[in-house]
Design a protein around this motif. Sequence first.
Motif, PDB file in Angstrom:
ATOM      1  N   SER A  64      -0.278   1.700   7.607  1.00 54.58           N
ATOM      2  CA  SER A  64       0.792   2.117   8.500  1.00 54.58           C
ATOM      3  C   SER A  64       1.547   3.350   8.295  1.00 54.58           C
ATOM      4  O   SER A  64       1.513   3.926   7.365  1.00 54.58           O
ATOM      5  CB  SER A  64       1.793   0.987   8.734  1.00 54.58           C
ATOM      6  OG  SER A  64       2.484   1.056   7.447  1.00 54.58           O
ATOM      7  N   ARG A  69       3.025  -1.118   5.254  1.00 53.78           N
ATOM      8  CA  ARG A  69       1.885  -2.058   5.574  1.00 53.78           C
ATOM      9  C   ARG A  69       0.670  -1.618   5.549  1.00 53.78           C
ATOM     10  O   ARG A  69       0.176  -0.320   5.637  1.00 53.78           O
ATOM     11  CB  ARG A  69       2.265  -2.465   7.125  1.00 53.78           C
ATOM     12  CG  ARG A  69       3.333  -2.939   7.295  1.00 53.78           C
ATOM     13  CD  ARG A  69       3.726  -4.540   6.749  1.00 53.78           C
ATOM     14  NE  ARG A  69       4.825  -5.409   7.351  1.00 53.78           N
ATOM     15  CZ  ARG A  69       6.016  -5.213   6.829  1.00 53.78           C
ATOM     16  NH1 ARG A  69       6.126  -4.465   5.676  1.00 53.78           N
ATOM     17  NH2 ARG A  69       7.042  -5.720   7.345  1.00 53.78           N
ATOM     18  N   ALA A  71      -3.536  -2.990   6.729  1.00 56.50           N
ATOM     19  CA  ALA A  71      -4.427  -3.849   7.644  1.00 56.50           C
ATOM     20  C   ALA A  71      -5.584  -3.969   6.907  1.00 56.50           C
ATOM     21  O   ALA A  71      -6.157  -2.872   6.634  1.00 56.50           O
ATOM     22  CB  ALA A  71      -4.410  -3.493   8.934  1.00 56.50           C
ATOM     23  N   ILE A  81      -2.436  -8.587   7.719  1.00 50.62           N
ATOM     24  CA  ILE A  81      -1.282  -7.310   7.631  1.00 50.62           C
ATOM     25  C   ILE A  81      -0.421  -7.647   6.455  1.00 50.62           C
ATOM     26  O   ILE A  81      -0.128  -8.778   6.198  1.00 50.62           O
ATOM     27  CB  ILE A  81      -0.503  -7.245   8.604  1.00 50.62           C
ATOM     28  CG1 ILE A  81      -1.202  -6.889  10.350  1.00 50.62           C
ATOM     29  CG2 ILE A  81       0.680  -6.391   8.530  1.00 50.62           C
ATOM     30  CD1 ILE A  81      -0.265  -6.893  11.330  1.00 50.62           C
ATOM     31  N   TRP A  82      -0.490  -6.617   5.395  1.00 50.38           N
ATOM     32  CA  TRP A  82      -0.029  -7.077   3.996  1.00 50.38           C
ATOM     33  C   TRP A  82       1.256  -5.869   3.957  1.00 50.38           C
ATOM     34  O   TRP A  82       1.243  -4.896   4.414  1.00 50.38           O
ATOM     35  CB  TRP A  82      -0.986  -6.590   3.026  1.00 50.38           C
ATOM     36  CG  TRP A  82      -2.346  -7.101   3.024  1.00 50.38           C
ATOM     37  CD1 TRP A  82      -3.447  -6.810   3.656  1.00 50.38           C
ATOM     38  CD2 TRP A  82      -2.930  -8.150   2.252  1.00 50.38           C
ATOM     39  NE1 TRP A  82      -4.481  -7.368   3.634  1.00 50.38           N
ATOM     40  CE2 TRP A  82      -3.945  -8.420   2.827  1.00 50.38           C
ATOM     41  CE3 TRP A  82      -2.142  -9.168   1.357  1.00 50.38           C
ATOM     42  CZ2 TRP A  82      -4.996  -9.570   1.998  1.00 50.38           C
ATOM     43  CZ3 TRP A  82      -2.860 -10.211   0.778  1.00 50.38           C
ATOM     44  CH2 TRP A  82      -4.177 -10.118   1.141  1.00 50.38           C
ATOM     45  N   ASP A  83       2.226  -6.590   3.329  1.00 54.98           N
ATOM     46  CA  ASP A  83       3.449  -5.827   2.922  1.00 54.98           C
ATOM     47  C   ASP A  83       3.265  -5.107   1.658  1.00 54.98           C
ATOM     48  O   ASP A  83       2.973  -5.902   0.657  1.00 54.98           O
ATOM     49  CB  ASP A  83       4.848  -6.778   2.712  1.00 54.98           C
ATOM     50  CG  ASP A  83       6.036  -6.237   2.366  1.00 54.98           C
ATOM     51  OD1 ASP A  83       6.607  -5.612   3.247  1.00 54.98           O
ATOM     52  OD2 ASP A  83       6.001  -6.140   1.178  1.00 54.98           O
ATOM     53  N   LYS A  89       0.989 -11.476   2.228  1.00 54.52           N
ATOM     54  CA  LYS A  89       0.688 -11.342   3.611  1.00 54.52           C
ATOM     55  C   LYS A  89       1.966 -11.528   4.750  1.00 54.52           C
ATOM     56  O   LYS A  89       2.781 -12.222   4.435  1.00 54.52           O
ATOM     57  CB  LYS A  89      -0.201 -12.514   3.999  1.00 54.52           C
ATOM     58  CG  LYS A  89      -1.529 -12.641   3.426  1.00 54.52           C
ATOM     59  CD  LYS A  89      -2.108 -13.914   3.574  1.00 54.52           C
ATOM     60  CE  LYS A  89      -3.352 -14.157   2.671  1.00 54.52           C
ATOM     61  NZ  LYS A  89      -3.781 -15.671   2.897  1.00 54.52           N
ATOM     62  N   VAL A  90       1.802 -10.734   5.329  1.00 52.95           N
ATOM     63  CA  VAL A  90       3.093 -10.673   6.720  1.00 52.95           C
ATOM     64  C   VAL A  90       3.154 -11.772   7.269  1.00 52.95           C
ATOM     65  O   VAL A  90       4.037 -12.495   7.599  1.00 52.95           O
ATOM     66  CB  VAL A  90       3.257  -9.290   7.258  1.00 52.95           C
ATOM     67  CG1 VAL A  90       4.239  -9.277   8.322  1.00 52.95           C
ATOM     68  CG2 VAL A  90       3.230  -7.975   6.393  1.00 52.95           C
ATOM     69  N   THR A 127       2.283  -5.439  15.895  1.00 55.35           N
ATOM     70  CA  THR A 127       2.297  -5.382  14.388  1.00 55.35           C
ATOM     71  C   THR A 127       3.621  -6.301  13.944  1.00 55.35           C
ATOM     72  O   THR A 127       3.777  -6.706  12.789  1.00 55.35           O
ATOM     73  CB  THR A 127       2.220  -4.154  13.741  1.00 55.35           C
ATOM     74  OG1 THR A 127       3.282  -3.357  14.287  1.00 55.35           O
ATOM     75  CG2 THR A 127       0.909  -3.602  13.997  1.00 55.35           C
TER      76      THR A 127
END
Length: 296
Positions: A64, A69, A71, A81-83, A89-90, A127
Amino acid sequence: MLKLIHTMRGHTKDVNGVAFFNDGRRVVTGSWDEALRMWDANKGTLVGKPLEGHQGGLYSVAVSPDDLRIASGGYDKTMIIWDVESMQKVFSPLVKHTGRVRSVCFSPNGTRLASGSDDKTVVVWDTKTGTVLATLEGHYNLVLSVAFSPDGLQLASASSDCTIGVWHIILKINGHHPVRGVVWSPDGQEIVSASDDKTVKFWDASTGQQIGRPCIGHTDQICSLAISSEGSFIATSSKDKTVRLWSTRTFRQIGQVLEHTNGVYCVAISPNGTLLASGGLDQDVYLWRHNGKRMS
Protein backbone atom coordinates in the motif's frame (compact mmCIF):
# COMPACT_ATOMS: atom_id res chain seq x y z
CA MET A 1 26.78 -0.61 -14.47
CA LEU A 2 24.49 -2.73 -12.31
CA LYS A 3 26.02 -4.83 -9.55
CA LEU A 4 24.44 -7.79 -7.78
CA ILE A 5 24.63 -6.88 -4.08
CA HIS A 6 22.49 -9.58 -2.46
CA THR A 7 21.16 -13.03 -3.29
CA MET A 8 18.35 -13.47 -0.77
CA ARG A 9 17.51 -17.08 0.05
CA GLY A 10 14.52 -18.33 2.02
CA HIS A 11 11.81 -19.40 -0.39
CA THR A 12 11.67 -23.08 -1.27
CA LYS A 13 9.84 -22.77 -4.61
CA ASP A 14 9.50 -20.31 -7.52
CA VAL A 15 9.34 -16.60 -6.62
CA ASN A 16 6.45 -15.14 -8.61
CA GLY A 17 5.88 -11.70 -7.08
CA VAL A 18 8.10 -8.92 -5.76
CA ALA A 19 7.45 -5.35 -4.60
CA PHE A 20 9.44 -2.62 -2.87
CA PHE A 21 8.03 -0.75 0.10
CA ASN A 22 7.74 2.94 -0.62
CA ASP A 23 10.44 3.71 1.94
CA GLY A 24 12.83 1.78 -0.34
CA ARG A 25 14.30 -0.09 2.61
CA ARG A 26 12.26 -3.28 2.41
CA VAL A 27 11.14 -5.77 -0.22
CA VAL A 28 8.27 -8.26 -0.07
CA THR A 29 8.14 -11.42 -2.16
CA GLY A 30 5.52 -14.08 -2.83
CA SER A 31 6.29 -17.65 -3.83
CA TRP A 32 4.85 -20.91 -5.01
CA ASP A 33 5.79 -22.17 -1.52
CA GLU A 34 2.57 -20.42 -0.31
CA ALA A 35 4.43 -17.81 1.78
CA LEU A 36 5.28 -14.12 1.66
CA ARG A 37 8.63 -12.99 2.97
CA MET A 38 9.93 -9.52 3.81
CA TRP A 39 13.56 -8.56 3.31
CA ASP A 40 15.86 -5.77 4.44
CA ALA A 41 17.08 -4.22 1.19
CA ASN A 42 20.27 -2.89 2.76
CA LYS A 43 21.35 -6.07 4.51
CA GLY A 44 19.71 -8.65 2.22
CA THR A 45 18.28 -10.43 5.26
CA LEU A 46 14.82 -11.67 6.21
CA VAL A 47 12.59 -9.42 8.30
CA GLY A 48 10.29 -11.23 10.70
CA LYS A 49 8.52 -14.48 10.03
CA PRO A 50 6.93 -15.64 6.76
CA LEU A 51 3.31 -14.59 6.17
CA GLU A 52 1.32 -17.77 5.68
CA GLY A 53 -2.40 -18.08 4.98
CA HIS A 54 -2.92 -18.98 1.34
CA GLN A 55 -3.89 -22.51 0.43
CA GLY A 56 -1.76 -22.57 -2.67
CA GLY A 57 1.09 -20.81 -4.41
CA LEU A 58 1.26 -17.03 -4.73
CA TYR A 59 1.22 -15.13 -8.01
CA SER A 60 1.34 -11.47 -6.98
CA VAL A 61 2.14 -9.09 -4.12
CA ALA A 62 1.62 -5.35 -3.67
CA VAL A 63 2.40 -2.79 -0.97
CA SER A 64 0.00 0.00 0.00
CA PRO A 65 1.14 3.62 -0.53
CA ASP A 66 1.50 4.18 3.24
CA ASP A 67 3.55 0.96 3.67
CA LEU A 68 1.09 -0.31 6.29
CA ARG A 69 -0.54 -3.07 4.25
CA ILE A 70 0.49 -5.85 1.87
CA ALA A 71 -1.88 -7.56 -0.56
CA SER A 72 -1.34 -11.00 -2.04
CA GLY A 73 -3.19 -13.10 -4.59
CA GLY A 74 -2.78 -16.71 -5.54
CA TYR A 75 -3.72 -20.12 -6.79
CA ASP A 76 -6.44 -20.53 -4.14
CA LYS A 77 -8.57 -17.86 -5.91
CA THR A 78 -8.38 -15.49 -2.93
CA MET A 79 -6.69 -12.25 -1.94
CA ILE A 80 -5.34 -11.52 1.50
CA ILE A 81 -4.61 -8.07 2.95
CA TRP A 82 -1.91 -8.16 5.63
CA ASP A 83 -1.05 -5.67 8.38
CA VAL A 84 2.69 -5.05 8.15
CA GLU A 85 3.27 -4.23 11.83
CA SER A 86 1.43 -7.21 13.30
CA MET A 87 2.13 -9.47 10.28
CA GLN A 88 -1.47 -10.71 10.57
CA LYS A 89 -4.41 -10.79 8.16
CA VAL A 90 -6.58 -7.67 8.24
CA PHE A 91 -9.59 -9.70 7.04
CA SER A 92 -10.33 -13.30 6.26
CA PRO A 93 -9.22 -14.14 2.70
CA LEU A 94 -11.22 -12.08 0.20
CA VAL A 95 -13.36 -14.34 -1.96
CA LYS A 96 -15.02 -13.30 -5.20
CA HIS A 97 -12.97 -14.69 -8.05
CA THR A 98 -13.69 -18.16 -9.39
CA GLY A 99 -10.20 -18.58 -10.85
CA ARG A 100 -6.61 -18.04 -9.76
CA VAL A 101 -5.71 -14.46 -8.78
CA ARG A 102 -2.83 -13.45 -11.04
CA SER A 103 -2.29 -9.79 -10.14
CA VAL A 104 -3.07 -7.31 -7.36
CA CYS A 105 -2.46 -3.57 -7.03
CA PHE A 106 -3.40 -0.73 -4.68
CA SER A 107 -4.85 2.57 -5.89
CA PRO A 108 -2.58 5.61 -5.38
CA ASN A 109 -4.52 6.71 -2.29
CA GLY A 110 -4.67 3.18 -0.90
CA THR A 111 -8.46 3.06 -0.54
CA ARG A 112 -9.01 0.52 -3.32
CA LEU A 113 -7.41 -2.71 -4.40
CA ALA A 114 -7.73 -4.29 -7.84
CA SER A 115 -7.28 -7.94 -8.72
CA GLY A 116 -7.08 -9.78 -12.04
CA SER A 117 -7.96 -13.44 -12.38
CA ASP A 118 -8.13 -16.53 -14.55
CA ASP A 119 -11.92 -16.08 -14.39
CA LYS A 120 -11.49 -13.27 -16.99
CA THR A 121 -12.59 -10.51 -14.60
CA VAL A 122 -11.10 -7.59 -12.71
CA VAL A 123 -12.48 -6.96 -9.23
CA VAL A 124 -12.11 -3.68 -7.33
CA TRP A 125 -12.18 -3.90 -3.53
CA ASP A 126 -12.61 -1.43 -0.67
CA THR A 127 -9.44 -1.82 1.43
CA LYS A 128 -11.09 -0.54 4.62
CA THR A 129 -13.99 -3.00 4.62
CA GLY A 130 -12.86 -5.80 2.29
CA THR A 131 -16.06 -5.47 0.26
CA VAL A 132 -16.38 -5.61 -3.52
CA LEU A 133 -16.88 -2.23 -5.19
CA ALA A 134 -17.03 -3.39 -8.79
CA THR A 135 -16.57 -6.42 -11.04
CA LEU A 136 -15.25 -5.51 -14.49
CA GLU A 137 -16.09 -7.92 -17.28
CA GLY A 138 -15.01 -7.72 -20.90
CA HIS A 139 -11.91 -9.84 -21.37
CA TYR A 140 -12.24 -13.18 -23.12
CA ASN A 141 -9.36 -14.93 -21.40
CA LEU A 142 -7.15 -14.79 -18.29
CA VAL A 143 -6.44 -11.37 -16.75
CA LEU A 144 -2.72 -11.47 -15.97
CA SER A 145 -1.93 -7.94 -14.77
CA VAL A 146 -3.72 -4.88 -13.38
CA ALA A 147 -2.49 -1.34 -12.71
CA PHE A 148 -4.15 1.88 -11.52
CA SER A 149 -3.38 5.12 -13.33
CA PRO A 150 -1.37 7.71 -11.34
CA ASP A 151 -4.53 9.73 -10.60
CA GLY A 152 -6.43 6.59 -9.56
CA LEU A 153 -9.31 7.31 -11.94
CA GLN A 154 -8.52 4.60 -14.47
CA LEU A 155 -7.46 1.00 -14.33
CA ALA A 156 -5.52 -0.95 -16.96
CA SER A 157 -5.69 -4.72 -17.32
CA ALA A 158 -3.59 -7.07 -19.44
CA SER A 159 -5.00 -10.33 -20.72
CA SER A 160 -4.06 -13.48 -22.57
CA ASP A 161 -6.84 -12.53 -25.02
CA CYS A 162 -4.12 -10.28 -26.54
CA THR A 163 -5.75 -7.02 -25.41
CA ILE A 164 -5.25 -4.32 -22.80
CA GLY A 165 -8.39 -3.01 -21.10
CA VAL A 166 -8.58 0.58 -19.87
CA TRP A 167 -11.51 0.92 -17.49
CA HIS A 168 -13.41 4.13 -16.75
CA ILE A 169 -13.06 5.42 -20.30
CA ILE A 170 -13.79 1.84 -21.48
CA LEU A 171 -11.05 1.61 -24.09
CA LYS A 172 -9.75 -1.69 -25.39
CA ILE A 173 -6.31 -1.79 -27.00
CA ASN A 174 -5.50 -4.61 -29.39
CA GLY A 175 -2.09 -5.35 -27.96
CA HIS A 176 0.10 -8.32 -28.76
CA HIS A 177 0.33 -12.06 -28.13
CA PRO A 178 -0.86 -12.83 -24.56
CA VAL A 179 -0.16 -9.64 -22.63
CA ARG A 180 1.57 -10.55 -19.36
CA GLY A 181 2.17 -7.17 -17.73
CA VAL A 182 0.99 -3.58 -17.84
CA VAL A 183 2.13 -0.33 -16.18
CA TRP A 184 1.32 3.38 -16.52
CA SER A 185 3.78 6.17 -17.17
CA PRO A 186 4.00 8.52 -14.16
CA ASP A 187 2.13 11.27 -16.04
CA GLY A 188 -0.72 8.90 -16.94
CA GLN A 189 -0.38 9.60 -20.64
CA GLU A 190 1.05 6.25 -21.71
CA ILE A 191 0.55 2.56 -20.96
CA VAL A 192 3.42 0.10 -21.33
CA SER A 193 2.81 -3.61 -21.91
CA ALA A 194 4.91 -6.77 -22.06
CA SER A 195 3.99 -9.98 -23.81
CA ASP A 196 4.66 -13.60 -24.65
CA ASP A 197 5.78 -12.31 -28.05
CA LYS A 198 9.05 -11.22 -26.32
CA THR A 199 8.41 -7.49 -26.87
CA VAL A 200 7.47 -4.39 -24.89
CA LYS A 201 5.09 -1.88 -26.48
CA PHE A 202 4.05 1.68 -25.60
CA TRP A 203 0.49 2.98 -26.07
CA ASP A 204 -1.29 6.31 -25.94
CA ALA A 205 -3.64 5.90 -22.96
CA SER A 206 -6.32 8.13 -24.52
CA THR A 207 -6.42 6.75 -28.06
CA GLY A 208 -5.00 3.25 -27.73
CA GLN A 209 -2.54 3.93 -30.55
CA GLN A 210 0.94 2.43 -30.38
CA ILE A 211 3.79 4.87 -29.71
CA GLY A 212 7.23 4.35 -31.23
CA ARG A 213 8.66 0.92 -31.87
CA PRO A 214 8.62 -2.22 -29.72
CA CYS A 215 11.52 -2.98 -27.38
CA ILE A 216 13.11 -6.12 -28.78
CA GLY A 217 15.85 -8.23 -27.21
CA HIS A 218 14.40 -10.99 -25.04
CA THR A 219 14.55 -14.49 -26.51
CA ASP A 220 11.59 -15.95 -24.58
CA GLN A 221 8.31 -14.66 -23.17
CA ILE A 222 8.39 -11.61 -20.89
CA CYS A 223 6.82 -12.40 -17.52
CA SER A 224 6.83 -9.03 -15.75
CA LEU A 225 7.72 -5.37 -16.11
CA ALA A 226 8.19 -2.32 -13.88
CA ILE A 227 8.65 1.39 -14.57
CA SER A 228 10.87 3.81 -12.67
CA SER A 229 9.16 6.47 -10.54
CA GLU A 230 10.15 9.31 -12.90
CA GLY A 231 9.39 7.22 -16.00
CA SER A 232 12.77 7.30 -17.73
CA PHE A 233 13.28 3.54 -17.91
CA ILE A 234 11.53 0.21 -17.50
CA ALA A 235 12.75 -3.20 -16.37
CA THR A 236 11.53 -6.52 -17.77
CA SER A 237 11.98 -10.10 -16.60
CA SER A 238 11.78 -13.12 -18.87
CA LYS A 239 11.82 -16.88 -19.12
CA ASP A 240 15.09 -16.40 -21.04
CA LYS A 241 16.73 -16.15 -17.57
CA THR A 242 17.43 -12.41 -17.86
CA VAL A 243 16.32 -9.00 -16.64
CA ARG A 244 16.75 -6.10 -19.08
CA LEU A 245 16.42 -2.33 -18.80
CA TRP A 246 14.94 -0.16 -21.56
CA SER A 247 14.86 3.57 -22.22
CA THR A 248 11.32 4.95 -22.46
CA ARG A 249 12.64 7.69 -24.75
CA THR A 250 14.57 5.65 -27.34
CA PHE A 251 12.94 2.22 -26.74
CA ARG A 252 16.44 0.75 -26.74
CA GLN A 253 18.04 -1.56 -24.21
CA ILE A 254 20.30 0.21 -21.71
CA GLY A 255 23.12 -1.30 -19.70
CA GLN A 256 24.04 -4.94 -19.45
CA VAL A 257 21.81 -8.00 -19.34
CA LEU A 258 21.20 -9.18 -15.75
CA GLU A 259 21.36 -12.96 -15.58
CA HIS A 260 19.61 -15.52 -13.38
CA THR A 261 20.22 -19.26 -13.45
CA ASN A 262 16.64 -19.91 -14.56
CA GLY A 263 13.50 -18.13 -15.75
CA VAL A 264 12.77 -14.75 -14.09
CA TYR A 265 9.11 -14.28 -13.19
CA CYS A 266 9.03 -10.90 -11.43
CA VAL A 267 10.88 -7.59 -11.21
CA ALA A 268 10.53 -4.37 -9.21
CA ILE A 269 12.34 -1.00 -9.08
CA SER A 270 12.88 0.88 -5.81
CA PRO A 271 11.15 4.28 -5.47
CA ASN A 272 14.45 6.19 -5.75
CA GLY A 273 15.51 4.20 -8.80
CA THR A 274 18.80 2.89 -7.38
CA LEU A 275 17.79 -0.71 -6.64
CA LEU A 276 16.17 -3.46 -8.65
CA ALA A 277 14.80 -6.74 -7.28
CA SER A 278 14.08 -9.86 -9.32
CA GLY A 279 12.96 -13.41 -8.63
CA GLY A 280 11.99 -16.57 -10.42
CA LEU A 281 12.30 -20.28 -10.93
CA ASP A 282 15.67 -20.52 -9.13
CA GLN A 283 13.84 -19.63 -5.85
CA ASP A 284 16.27 -16.80 -4.98
CA VAL A 285 15.61 -13.06 -4.85
CA TYR A 286 18.35 -10.99 -6.49
CA LEU A 287 18.97 -7.39 -5.45
CA TRP A 288 20.90 -5.16 -7.87
CA ARG A 289 22.38 -1.69 -7.36
CA HIS A 290 23.53 0.83 -9.94
CA ASN A 291 26.76 2.23 -8.49
CA GLY A 292 24.80 4.07 -5.79
CA LYS A 293 23.19 6.29 -8.44
CA ARG A 294 19.89 6.35 -10.29
CA MET A 295 19.70 3.87 -13.14
CA SER A 296 18.32 6.55 -15.45
